[in-house]
Write an enzyme that holds these catalytic residues in place. Structure first.
Site, PDB file in Angstrom:
ATOM      1  N   ALA A  17      39.824  -8.562  43.388  1.00  0.00           N
ATOM      2  CA  ALA A  17      40.167  -7.195  42.985  1.00  0.00           C
ATOM      3  C   ALA A  17      40.320  -7.107  41.464  1.00  0.00           C
ATOM      4  O   ALA A  17      39.791  -6.187  40.823  1.00  0.00           O
ATOM      5  CB  ALA A  17      41.458  -6.752  43.678  1.00  0.00           C
ATOM      6  N   LYS A  36      48.873 -16.105  37.066  1.00  0.00           N
ATOM      7  CA  LYS A  36      50.077 -16.935  37.154  1.00  0.00           C
ATOM      8  C   LYS A  36      49.817 -18.437  37.114  1.00  0.00           C
ATOM      9  O   LYS A  36      50.670 -19.202  36.690  1.00  0.00           O
ATOM     10  CB  LYS A  36      50.752 -16.489  38.450  1.00  0.00           C
ATOM     11  N   ALA A  47      38.507 -17.967  50.684  1.00  0.00           N
ATOM     12  CA  ALA A  47      37.922 -17.188  51.782  1.00  0.00           C
ATOM     13  C   ALA A  47      36.709 -17.895  52.345  1.00  0.00           C
ATOM     14  O   ALA A  47      35.800 -18.278  51.618  1.00  0.00           O
ATOM     15  CB  ALA A  47      37.564 -15.787  51.296  1.00  0.00           C
ATOM     16  N   GLY A  50      33.535 -14.740  55.335  1.00  0.00           N
ATOM     17  CA  GLY A  50      32.569 -13.907  54.650  1.00  0.00           C
ATOM     18  C   GLY A  50      33.075 -12.524  54.323  1.00  0.00           C
ATOM     19  O   GLY A  50      34.269 -12.254  54.356  1.00  0.00           O
ATOM     20  N   GLU A 115      32.110 -12.025  63.881  1.00  0.00           N
ATOM     21  CA  GLU A 115      33.530 -12.405  63.912  1.00  0.00           C
ATOM     22  C   GLU A 115      34.256 -11.513  64.906  1.00  0.00           C
ATOM     23  O   GLU A 115      33.704 -10.517  65.377  1.00  0.00           O
ATOM     24  CB  GLU A 115      34.142 -12.323  62.507  1.00  0.00           C
ATOM     25  N   HIS A 230      46.751 -15.351  61.486  1.00  0.00           N
ATOM     26  CA  HIS A 230      45.430 -15.853  61.888  1.00  0.00           C
ATOM     27  C   HIS A 230      45.642 -16.856  63.008  1.00  0.00           C
ATOM     28  O   HIS A 230      46.497 -17.733  62.910  1.00  0.00           O
ATOM     29  CB  HIS A 230      44.735 -16.513  60.696  1.00  0.00           C
ATOM     30  N   ARG A 276      42.566 -10.622  66.114  1.00  0.00           N
ATOM     31  CA  ARG A 276      43.411 -11.773  65.745  1.00  0.00           C
ATOM     32  C   ARG A 276      44.824 -11.710  66.315  1.00  0.00           C
ATOM     33  O   ARG A 276      45.391 -12.723  66.683  1.00  0.00           O
ATOM     34  CB  ARG A 276      43.523 -11.836  64.225  1.00  0.00           C
ATOM     35  N   HIS A 336      48.603 -14.836  57.419  1.00  0.00           N
ATOM     36  CA  HIS A 336      47.296 -14.866  56.759  1.00  0.00           C
ATOM     37  C   HIS A 336      47.081 -13.709  55.802  1.00  0.00           C
ATOM     38  O   HIS A 336      46.532 -13.888  54.713  1.00  0.00           O
ATOM     39  CB  HIS A 336      46.226 -14.852  57.854  1.00  0.00           C
ATOM     40  N   GLU A 360      44.684  -7.114  48.041  1.00  0.00           N
ATOM     41  CA  GLU A 360      45.664  -7.331  49.123  1.00  0.00           C
ATOM     42  C   GLU A 360      47.047  -6.781  48.792  1.00  0.00           C
ATOM     43  O   GLU A 360      47.798  -6.405  49.694  1.00  0.00           O
ATOM     44  CB  GLU A 360      45.737  -8.830  49.449  1.00  0.00           C
ATOM     45  N   ARG A 371      44.100  -5.784  60.254  1.00  0.00           N
ATOM     46  CA  ARG A 371      42.832  -5.783  59.504  1.00  0.00           C
ATOM     47  C   ARG A 371      41.718  -6.420  60.318  1.00  0.00           C
ATOM     48  O   ARG A 371      41.894  -7.477  60.929  1.00  0.00           O
ATOM     49  CB  ARG A 371      43.001  -6.554  58.188  1.00  0.00           C
ATOM     50  N   LEU A 377      37.797  -9.031  51.600  1.00  0.00           N
ATOM     51  CA  LEU A 377      36.996  -9.231  50.385  1.00  0.00           C
ATOM     52  C   LEU A 377      36.320  -7.905  50.020  1.00  0.00           C
ATOM     53  O   LEU A 377      36.242  -7.530  48.845  1.00  0.00           O
ATOM     54  CB  LEU A 377      35.959 -10.335  50.606  1.00  0.00           C
TER      55      LEU A 377
HETATM   56  P1  FAD Z   1      43.904 -13.032  45.223  1.00  0.00           P
HETATM   57  O1  FAD Z   1      42.520 -13.514  45.312  1.00  0.00           O
HETATM   58  O2  FAD Z   1      44.928 -13.727  46.057  1.00  0.00           O
HETATM   59  O3  FAD Z   1      44.342 -13.125  43.706  1.00  0.00           O
HETATM   60  C1  FAD Z   1      45.664 -12.845  43.309  1.00  0.00           C
HETATM   61  C2  FAD Z   1      45.826 -13.239  41.856  1.00  0.00           C
HETATM   62  O4  FAD Z   1      47.069 -12.784  41.353  1.00  0.00           O
HETATM   63  C3  FAD Z   1      45.797 -14.737  41.627  1.00  0.00           C
HETATM   64  O5  FAD Z   1      45.049 -14.967  40.458  1.00  0.00           O
HETATM   65  C4  FAD Z   1      47.276 -15.073  41.405  1.00  0.00           C
HETATM   66  O6  FAD Z   1      47.490 -16.246  40.668  1.00  0.00           O
HETATM   67  C5  FAD Z   1      47.716 -13.846  40.660  1.00  0.00           C
HETATM   68  N1  FAD Z   1      49.154 -13.570  40.648  1.00  0.00           N
HETATM   69  C6  FAD Z   1      49.990 -13.475  41.694  1.00  0.00           C
HETATM   70  N2  FAD Z   1      51.236 -13.181  41.273  1.00  0.00           N
HETATM   71  C7  FAD Z   1      51.176 -13.081  39.919  1.00  0.00           C
HETATM   72  C8  FAD Z   1      52.132 -12.825  38.899  1.00  0.00           C
HETATM   73  N3  FAD Z   1      53.417 -12.576  39.171  1.00  0.00           N
HETATM   74  N4  FAD Z   1      51.719 -12.827  37.611  1.00  0.00           N
HETATM   75  C9  FAD Z   1      50.431 -13.093  37.290  1.00  0.00           C
HETATM   76  N5  FAD Z   1      49.485 -13.344  38.225  1.00  0.00           N
HETATM   77  C10 FAD Z   1      49.853 -13.333  39.522  1.00  0.00           C
HETATM   78  N6  FAD Z   1      39.071 -12.204  53.604  1.00  0.00           N
HETATM   79  C11 FAD Z   1      37.804 -11.833  53.945  1.00  0.00           C
HETATM   80  O7  FAD Z   1      37.445 -10.657  53.821  1.00  0.00           O
HETATM   81  N7  FAD Z   1      36.926 -12.769  54.402  1.00  0.00           N
HETATM   82  C12 FAD Z   1      37.251 -14.078  54.559  1.00  0.00           C
HETATM   83  O8  FAD Z   1      36.418 -14.892  54.952  1.00  0.00           O
HETATM   84  C13 FAD Z   1      38.580 -14.477  54.245  1.00  0.00           C
HETATM   85  N8  FAD Z   1      38.985 -15.757  54.408  1.00  0.00           N
HETATM   86  C14 FAD Z   1      40.231 -16.138  53.983  1.00  0.00           C
HETATM   87  C15 FAD Z   1      40.600 -17.471  54.077  1.00  0.00           C
HETATM   88  C16 FAD Z   1      41.845 -17.886  53.590  1.00  0.00           C
HETATM   89  C17 FAD Z   1      42.241 -19.334  53.709  1.00  0.00           C
HETATM   90  C18 FAD Z   1      42.714 -16.933  53.007  1.00  0.00           C
HETATM   91  C19 FAD Z   1      44.041 -17.350  52.467  1.00  0.00           C
HETATM   92  C20 FAD Z   1      42.351 -15.600  52.943  1.00  0.00           C
HETATM   93  C21 FAD Z   1      41.117 -15.189  53.426  1.00  0.00           C
HETATM   94  N9  FAD Z   1      40.733 -13.850  53.369  1.00  0.00           N
HETATM   95  C22 FAD Z   1      39.458 -13.491  53.735  1.00  0.00           C
HETATM   96  C23 FAD Z   1      41.587 -12.847  52.727  1.00  0.00           C
HETATM   97  C24 FAD Z   1      41.074 -12.629  51.292  1.00  0.00           C
HETATM   98  O9  FAD Z   1      40.636 -13.863  50.764  1.00  0.00           O
HETATM   99  C25 FAD Z   1      42.156 -12.056  50.390  1.00  0.00           C
HETATM  100  O10 FAD Z   1      42.789 -10.970  51.018  1.00  0.00           O
HETATM  101  C26 FAD Z   1      41.531 -11.573  49.087  1.00  0.00           C
HETATM  102  O11 FAD Z   1      40.791 -12.612  48.486  1.00  0.00           O
HETATM  103  C27 FAD Z   1      42.622 -11.092  48.151  1.00  0.00           C
HETATM  104  O12 FAD Z   1      42.048 -10.844  46.897  1.00  0.00           O
HETATM  105  P2  FAD Z   1      42.979 -10.315  45.731  1.00  0.00           P
HETATM  106  O13 FAD Z   1      42.104 -10.158  44.533  1.00  0.00           O
HETATM  107  O14 FAD Z   1      43.732  -9.141  46.201  1.00  0.00           O
HETATM  108  O15 FAD Z   1      44.064 -11.487  45.526  1.00  0.00           O
HETATM  109  C1  SIN Z   2      38.144 -16.330  58.586  1.00  0.00           C
HETATM  110  O1  SIN Z   2      37.159 -16.852  58.060  1.00  0.00           O
HETATM  111  O2  SIN Z   2      38.483 -16.476  59.762  1.00  0.00           O
HETATM  112  C2  SIN Z   2      38.989 -15.445  57.744  1.00  0.00           C
HETATM  113  C3  SIN Z   2      38.294 -14.163  57.606  1.00  0.00           C
HETATM  114  C4  SIN Z   2      39.249 -13.090  57.136  1.00  0.00           C
HETATM  115  O3  SIN Z   2      40.418 -13.337  56.867  1.00  0.00           O
HETATM  116  O4  SIN Z   2      38.791 -11.949  57.087  1.00  0.00           O
END
Ligand code: FAD
Ligand code: SIN
Length: 524
Positions: A17, A36, A47, A50, A115, A230, A276, A336, A360, A371, A377
């Site tokens: 994001a 951070k 992730a 996909g 999925e 999850h 899920r 999750h 998120e 979700r 993503l």
């Molecule tokens: P993030 O990618 O979590 O980034 C957050 C950022 O904020 C990081 O850089 C962190 O260091 C920073 N931050 C946090 N607090 C602070 C602070 N106080 N000060 C400064 N920086 C801070 N979703 C899908 O759609 N498909 C998938 O296949 C999938 N697989 C997943 C597998 C796993 C193991 C996990 C954990 C999640 C998965 N998800 C998946 C969910 C998805 O990856 C996340 O919801 C999404 O990547 C969140 O993106 P984001 O940019 O909101 O946050």
């Molecule tokens: C997974 O690969 O099962 C995670 C996918 C998701 O969180 O959307």
């Protein structure tokens, strides 16, 4: 005297994001990203399965919307869903134009995965490490841009508030010094809060900071009772909880009990590919019934195919001495994804002038009570891009007057305060009392512990204590934990990922509505 930095646009967090918003903003002014830990430390890089988008020939945005709404169990914001599914394909094609190498079949067509709760194959993936590929492409797009500065190991701890608007943040830098960063518009892109729970798929940075930060500044938050668990996380005692992607079940992996019997269909007729929440609940119930572990098995699939299709997951299994293709893999649920978060409109505006949120941490209502897999993503991409565009037009003086005025707390400049509770205890308490199954007794007991710890912290802060990254981490876990518990105790029904054993039915008459929270001025 606090050191100061300034930029036109400030982004907190460097996941999908934050990076997608930055890609929008760098041609409009100076952009400062604070992150951070290492820039790649968020959930995005983890992730696996996909990114969902209606790009297949048998698919359409309408069908994607229907699946999203069904998973959301009656609480999705339909306008947000419409934006996600109609703009999603364009954002994904743009990623491909920027160099994202999603898997393709022999004919060169995108190889779409299946999925849980998707009615067609619609998940684009880069083997089983899709998030890493997307992050690589976004980072490469921004690499070396003269308008962009990234400061890592910078923990945002407080909003800078002036005349009712957010003008930036205070953060603790890698030296431990408190620094103020100011900008016309600030985006929270801080990801999720899985670390609030003892069992989680989330990386260590996912402590819900953005939700705590925004709530303490007076922003509106919502839907925090809805935490997605999850179902299939590798559960080897004493080892990290690695995610075993739902895409494994999409390709034929099965859940079996200790006797080798498939069991999910006994709890939900959709079986292993039910949503899920249902599969997580089925696993817990089956483990309680048998007193034994449950397993994911791919033993009936061709080992070569399994290793070729899921190389990263095979490597995670190998780390704990298991072969993905040949062994039964003990699994259980883990926290999750947070469906709730900081309330935004469809352009990422929070209730506070000058403060935006995407990814998120945000709550557009797009996921409702649960979700759909691989919609997160996509959410980060679409709503990160939209928030970036809206930030370029941000003139705080134009903000509608009815928006909530922000709350200014004194800067946390004193020596770090003593912690009233350790992190392990908070996470255990949340898992036991606010996990897959909840009751009013458990939630009330959790609330008492969290309230007591927050009172002690507030007293320390009133005596002039400041924050270190460690004390901020605990503060954030406590604030977010209490918000989750409060919301879960209030909702007297079961819906989506929120399952109350004392209120087992969905109750549309009283609860087909979203619930909001806002800090009152006299609250800590
Ligand atoms: P993030 O990618 O979590 O980034 C957050 C950022 O904020 C990081 O850089 C962190 O260091 C920073 N931050 C946090 N607090 C602070 C602070 N106080 N000060 C400064 N920086 C801070 N979703 C899908 O759609 N498909 C998938 O296949 C999938 N697989 C997943 C597998 C796993 C193991 C996990 C954990 C999640 C998965 N998800 C998946 C969910 C998805 O990856 C996340 O919801 C999404 O990547 C969140 O993106 P984001 O940019 O909101 O946050
Ligand atoms: C997974 O690969 O099962 C995670 C996918 C998701 O969180 O959307």
């Amino acid at each position: 005297m606090i050191e100061r930095l300034s930029a036109d646009y400030l982004i907190i967090g460097s996941g999908i994001a934050g990076l997608r918003a930055a890609a929008e903003l760098v041609s409009h002014g100076r952009v400062l990203i604070l992150t951070k830990s290492d820039p790649a430390a968020g959930s995005t890089g983890y992730a696996q399965g996909g990114i969902a988008a209606a790009v297949g020939e048998d698919d359409s945005p309408e069908l994607h919307a229907t699946d999203t709404l069904v998973a959301g169990d009656g609480l999705c914001d339909e306008a947000a869903v419409e934006v996600l599914v109609t703009e999603g394909p364009r954002y994904v094609r743009e990623l491909i134009d920027w160099g994202a190498a999603f898997d393709r079949d022999e004919s060169g067509a995108l190889d779409l995965a299946r999925e849980g709760a998707h009615s067609v194959r619609r998940v684009l993936h880069a083997h089983d490490a899709t998030g890493r590929e997307i992050a690589r492409v976004l980072a490469a797009r921004l690499q070396g841009h003269p308008a962009l500065t990234i400061v890592d190991h910078a923990t945002a701890v407080q909003a800078v508030v002036e005349q009712g608007a957010v003008r930036g943040v205070r953060f603790i830098d890698r030296r431990g010094a408190l620094v103020e960063a100011r900008a016309r518009a600030t985006l929270l892109a801080t990801g999720g809060a899985g670390q609030v729970f003892a069992e989680t798929t989330n990386p260590t940075v996912a402590t819900g900071d953005g939700v705590a930060f925004a709530y303490l500044a007076g922003a509106r938050v919502a839907d925090l009772e809805f935490v997605q668990f999850h179902p299939t996380v590798l559960a080897v005692p004493g080892e990290p909880r690695y995610l075993l992607s739902e895409a494994l079940r999409g390709e034929g992996a099965r859940l079996v009990n200790d006797a080798g019997e498939p069991f999910v269909a006994r709890y939900d007729s959709r079986g292993d590919l039910a949503s899920r929440d249902r599969v997580s609940q089925a696993i817990v119930l089956e483990m309680r019934r048998t007193g034994r572990p449950v397993y994911l098995t791919l033993q009936h699939l061709a080992p070569d195919y399994v290793h070729r299709r899921f190389p990263a997951i095979a490597e995670l299994c190998a780390r704990v001495g298991l072969d993905l293709a040949r062994d039964r893999l003990p699994v259980g649920p883990a926290a999750h994804y947070l469906m709730g978060g900081v309330v935004t409109d469809l352009e990422g505006r929070t209730s506070l002038p000058g403060l935006f949120a995407a990814g998120e941490v945000a709550c557009t209502g797009v996921h409702g009570a649960n979700r759909l897999a691989s919609n997160s993503l996509l959410e980060g991409l679409v709503f990160g891009g939209r928030a970036g565009r809206a930030m370029t037009a941000c003139e705080v003086s134009d903000w509608p007057v009815e928006r909530t005025p922000a709350i200014e707390d004194p800067p946390p400049t004193g020596p770090a305060c003593r912690l009233p509770i350790d992190e392990v205890s908070i996470r255990r308490l949340m898992w036991d009392q606010a996990g897959v199954f909840r009751t009013s007794e458990g939630l009330d007991a959790a609330a008492r512990v969290l309230e007591g710890a927050l009172d002690e912290l507030a007293a320390e802060r009133a005596r002039g204590a400041g924050l270190s990254p460690g004390t901020w981490r605990t503060t954030s876990l406590l604030v977010v934990g209490r918000l989750i518990v409060r919301a879960a105790a209030r909702r007297l029904e079961s819906r989506g990922a929120h399952r109350r054993t004392d209120y087992p039915e969905r109750d549309d008459l009283h609860w087909k509505r979203r619930c909001f929270d806002e800090r009152s001025r006299d609250e800590r």
